[in-house]
Design an enzyme around this catalytic site. Structure first.
Site, short mmCIF file in Angstrom:
data_model
loop_
_atom_site.label_atom_id
_atom_site.label_comp_id
_atom_site.label_asym_id
_atom_site.label_seq_id
_atom_site.Cartn_x
_atom_site.Cartn_y
_atom_site.Cartn_z
N LYS A 11 -13.12 6.19 0.23
CA LYS A 11 -13.52 5.74 -1.10
C LYS A 11 -14.18 6.88 -1.88
O LYS A 11 -14.52 7.92 -1.31
CB LYS A 11 -14.46 4.54 -0.95
CG LYS A 11 -13.80 3.33 -0.27
CD LYS A 11 -14.80 2.19 -0.10
CE LYS A 11 -14.15 0.97 0.51
NZ LYS A 11 -15.11 -0.16 0.62
N TYR A 51 -7.86 -5.69 -4.22
CA TYR A 51 -8.98 -6.59 -3.93
C TYR A 51 -8.78 -7.95 -4.60
O TYR A 51 -9.75 -8.55 -5.08
CB TYR A 51 -10.30 -5.96 -4.40
CG TYR A 51 -10.86 -4.91 -3.45
CD1 TYR A 51 -10.86 -5.10 -2.07
CD2 TYR A 51 -11.45 -3.75 -3.94
CE1 TYR A 51 -11.39 -4.15 -1.20
CE2 TYR A 51 -11.99 -2.78 -3.07
CZ TYR A 51 -11.96 -3.00 -1.71
OH TYR A 51 -12.50 -2.06 -0.86
N ASN A 114 -19.80 2.19 1.09
CA ASN A 114 -19.57 2.21 2.54
C ASN A 114 -18.42 3.12 2.99
O ASN A 114 -17.86 2.95 4.07
CB ASN A 114 -19.45 0.79 3.10
CG ASN A 114 -18.30 0.01 2.50
OD1 ASN A 114 -17.47 0.57 1.78
ND2 ASN A 114 -18.23 -1.28 2.81
N HIS A 117 -12.25 2.27 3.54
CA HIS A 117 -11.56 0.99 3.60
C HIS A 117 -10.62 1.01 4.79
O HIS A 117 -9.99 2.04 5.07
CB HIS A 117 -10.75 0.75 2.33
CG HIS A 117 -9.81 -0.42 2.48
ND1 HIS A 117 -10.21 -1.72 2.30
CD2 HIS A 117 -8.50 -0.48 2.85
CE1 HIS A 117 -9.19 -2.53 2.55
NE2 HIS A 117 -8.14 -1.80 2.89
N GLU A 128 -1.01 -3.97 1.75
CA GLU A 128 -1.69 -2.81 1.17
C GLU A 128 -0.83 -1.55 1.23
O GLU A 128 -0.81 -0.76 0.26
CB GLU A 128 -3.04 -2.60 1.87
CG GLU A 128 -4.03 -3.73 1.55
CD GLU A 128 -5.27 -3.73 2.44
OE1 GLU A 128 -5.44 -2.80 3.24
OE2 GLU A 128 -6.06 -4.68 2.31
P1 DAT Z 1 -14.33 -4.71 4.07
O1 DAT Z 1 -14.30 -3.47 3.21
O2 DAT Z 1 -15.17 -4.51 5.29
O3 DAT Z 1 -12.96 -5.24 4.39
P2 DAT Z 1 -14.54 -6.88 2.13
O4 DAT Z 1 -13.05 -6.89 2.11
O5 DAT Z 1 -15.24 -8.18 2.37
O6 DAT Z 1 -15.09 -5.85 3.24
O7 DAT Z 1 -15.11 -6.28 0.77
C1 DAT Z 1 -14.48 -5.18 0.18
C2 DAT Z 1 -15.54 -4.24 -0.35
O8 DAT Z 1 -16.32 -4.88 -1.34
C3 DAT Z 1 -16.55 -3.76 0.69
O9 DAT Z 1 -16.08 -2.69 1.49
C4 DAT Z 1 -17.69 -3.36 -0.17
C5 DAT Z 1 -17.65 -4.40 -1.29
N1 DAT Z 1 -18.55 -5.51 -0.98
C6 DAT Z 1 -18.35 -6.51 -0.09
N2 DAT Z 1 -19.39 -7.35 -0.02
C7 DAT Z 1 -20.31 -6.85 -0.91
C8 DAT Z 1 -21.61 -7.24 -1.31
N3 DAT Z 1 -22.20 -8.34 -0.81
N4 DAT Z 1 -22.25 -6.47 -2.23
C9 DAT Z 1 -21.66 -5.36 -2.75
N5 DAT Z 1 -20.44 -4.95 -2.41
C10 DAT Z 1 -19.77 -5.66 -1.51
MG MG Z 2 -11.49 -6.10 3.21
#
Ligand code: DAT
Ligand code: MG
Length: 151
Positions: A11, A51, A114, A117, A128
């Site tokens: 990212k 997303y 974080n 991805h 994806e």
């Molecule tokens: P992942 O990236 O572990 O698959 P996800 O698909 O639930 O997690 O969410 C996608 C991204 O969105 C994640 O990497 C960071 C952001 N995100 C998720 N939950 C969040 C939160 N509570 N606050 C801020 N950003 C968040």
């Molecule tokens: Mg995800």
């Protein structure tokens, strides 16, 4: 174990912090095979498709701003059971809950930055990969040391 492909992205925070090499190194040293790689500026359109399950979340506007703030390194990796293994190597979505030794625990502090991805399922990975790459940009090639481990 079935040979699978997964979609991994460094990212914008990971690119800005010069972590691209370290992220790639994790998957290389594990033994996975790189089959697609590009640096790109992500459009809001691509991101909203990527997303699509998160568009109603309160953090979604900030997520769009963050993910379009600079270049992303998009990759496709191949190997046995790779989707699940890469999720384990990437670690919990929230770095505060990620286990030491995972990418997110080792390189980040906050869920909104974080670093990487990784696709969360085989179906998600296929979706994806098709979204981010043209089929002809994914290479089929033989890795000379992998006849036992992944073919
Ligand atoms: P992942 O990236 O572990 O698959 P996800 O698909 O639930 O997690 O969410 C996608 C991204 O969105 C994640 O990497 C960071 C952001 N995100 C998720 N939950 C969040 C939160 N509570 N606050 C801020 N950003 C968040
Ligand atoms: Mg995800």
């Amino acid at each position: 174990l079935a040979l699978e492909r997964t979609f991994i992205a460094v990212k914008p925070d990971g690119v800005q912090r010069r972590l691209v090499g370290q992220v790639i190194h994790r998957f290389e040293r594990r033994g996975f095979k790189l089959v697609g790689l590009k640096l790109l500026q992500v459009s809001k359109n691509l991101l909203s498709q990527h997303y699509c399950q998160l568009t109603k979340k309160p953090f979604y506007p900030d997520l769009v701003e963050y993910m379009t703030s600079g270049p992303v390194v998009a990759m496709v990796w191949e190997g046995p059971n790779i989707v699940q293994t890469c999720r384990m190597m990437v670690g919990h979505t929230n770095p505060a809950e990620a286990h030491a030794g995972t990418i997110r625990a080792d390189f980040s502090l906050h869920v909104s930055r974080n670093v990487v991805h990784a696709s969360d399922s085989l179906e998600g990975a296929q979706r994806e990969i098709m979204l981010w790459f043209d089929g002809h940009d994914l290479l089929k090639w033989d890795c000379i040391d992998q006849s036992v481990t992944s073919e």
